[in-house]
Design a protein around this motif. Sequence first.
Motif, PDB file in Angstrom:
ATOM      1  N   ASN A  66     -46.498  17.670   1.112  1.00  0.00           N
ATOM      2  CA  ASN A  66     -46.267  17.334  -0.289  1.00  0.00           C
ATOM      3  C   ASN A  66     -45.076  16.399  -0.455  1.00  0.00           C
ATOM      4  OD1 ASN A  66     -46.915  17.474  -3.065  1.00  0.00           O
ATOM      5  ND2 ASN A  66     -45.321  19.016  -3.406  1.00  0.00           N
ATOM      6  N   GLU A  84     -47.298  27.411  -3.042  1.00  0.00           N
ATOM      7  CA  GLU A  84     -46.321  26.333  -2.928  1.00  0.00           C
ATOM      8  C   GLU A  84     -45.035  26.914  -2.372  1.00  0.00           C
ATOM      9  OE1 GLU A  84     -44.596  22.388  -5.162  1.00  0.00           O
ATOM     10  OE2 GLU A  84     -45.648  23.886  -6.376  1.00  0.00           O
ATOM     11  N   THR A  92     -41.295  20.639  -0.998  1.00  0.00           N
ATOM     12  CA  THR A  92     -42.221  21.764  -0.954  1.00  0.00           C
ATOM     13  C   THR A  92     -43.422  21.403  -0.101  1.00  0.00           C
ATOM     14  OG1 THR A  92     -43.517  21.144  -2.918  1.00  0.00           O
ATOM     15  CG2 THR A  92     -41.530  22.481  -3.279  1.00  0.00           C
ATOM     16  N   PHE A  94     -47.629  22.962   0.838  1.00  0.00           N
ATOM     17  CA  PHE A  94     -48.695  23.837   0.358  1.00  0.00           C
ATOM     18  C   PHE A  94     -49.360  24.579   1.512  1.00  0.00           C
ATOM     19  CE2 PHE A  94     -49.022  20.174  -2.748  1.00  0.00           C
ATOM     20  CZ  PHE A  94     -48.285  20.808  -3.736  1.00  0.00           C
ATOM     21  N   TRP A 321     -52.809  29.127  -8.388  1.00  0.00           N
ATOM     22  CA  TRP A 321     -51.650  28.557  -7.698  1.00  0.00           C
ATOM     23  C   TRP A 321     -50.519  29.567  -7.789  1.00  0.00           C
ATOM     24  CZ3 TRP A 321     -50.169  23.158  -6.310  1.00  0.00           C
ATOM     25  CH2 TRP A 321     -51.291  22.348  -6.081  1.00  0.00           C
ATOM     26  N   GLN A 323     -46.538  29.998  -6.944  1.00  0.00           N
ATOM     27  CA  GLN A 323     -45.326  29.248  -6.632  1.00  0.00           C
ATOM     28  C   GLN A 323     -44.165  30.206  -6.432  1.00  0.00           C
ATOM     29  OE1 GLN A 323     -46.538  25.478  -9.470  1.00  0.00           O
ATOM     30  NE2 GLN A 323     -44.496  25.565  -8.591  1.00  0.00           N
TER      31      GLN A 323
END
Length: 342
Positions: A66, A84, A92, A94, A321, A323
């Motif tokens: 990323n 993430e 960051t 993934f 997602w 994070q």
Amino acid sequence: MRPMLCAISVLVLLVAGCTRKPAAEPSETPTPTAAPSPEPTPVAALTGEELDEPIERPILAVKIDNASAALPPDGLEAADIVFEEEVEGGLTRFLALFHSDDPEDIGPVRSGREVDADLLPPFQPVLAFSGAAKPVKGLLRRAGVLFFEEGEPDKETFYRVPDRRSPHNLFAHTEQLWEAGEDLAVPGEPVFTFDKATPDGGRQTAGARVVYSNFANADWTWNDKQNRWERVQNGSPHTTAAGDTLTADNLVFMRIKSGQGGRSDSAGNPTIELRVIGKGQATVLRDGQRFRARWTKRSAEDPLELASQRDPLALRPGTTWIQFVDQDGELTFRRNAPEPGQ
């Protein structure tokens, strides 16, 4: 004689009239045949979505770059779950899980980190990365994670593209990776609690912003027309190689403890240790609302659990997602949509 005969005839008739006929055998009541139970509708393990037929393959996990030089990503839009993770240098990376959809090609592929060994065991995936430090590979092996790096399982699985510079130019074919993991278990029950109905107790939320460093941040905005969250990264729409903006049905922001790891990358930056075993606070976004939650992960082998009070917090069927945000990291939420141009 005639009177005598008449008397006998009457007596015979009386006797015949008083004789009972034998009772008929009671007929057996047929046992009702139970209607066959309908086969349960198959449900996707990572998204909770109903399927026409089960997906008979394991989960594929891929570490995806990323960094700015790695944009745009290819295949990330097909992931069911995306973690993430903060890495060294304020960037960051993934960890993307694929099962429902096959993007055929994925990348740019980058290296693994220690946190992957804590996250992956419940999914039993085949993992693809560009490589990893020796201690990381040791952790993954002890966790029972099957992984492949460049050159494995054959020379055709990973390939480099000429229009990007190394190390941001490594991609992978999914077909060979799934074939290499064909002996792995096919996932069964959904990994989270899913429900189409929006839970009670939510607060209207138009978007969220998480800041990892001075040059790494992500914004999510609720799109009423698509009924999904759209991602903006570093001020620009986060689009794929196909030109589509990355979206999600659910967003999970997990507050965790993080700190310097025991290694450094090739540029001398200290690695980041992300502590995802334990419990802590979380915020879940779905259906244009946000919900307070608690996350729990008792061990590397145990699944990640999300709860509101004491009950599981249901996610919307679809993509998710997740994070990781440091306990002291910047995380804010918007009640209203941003003004045009903002």
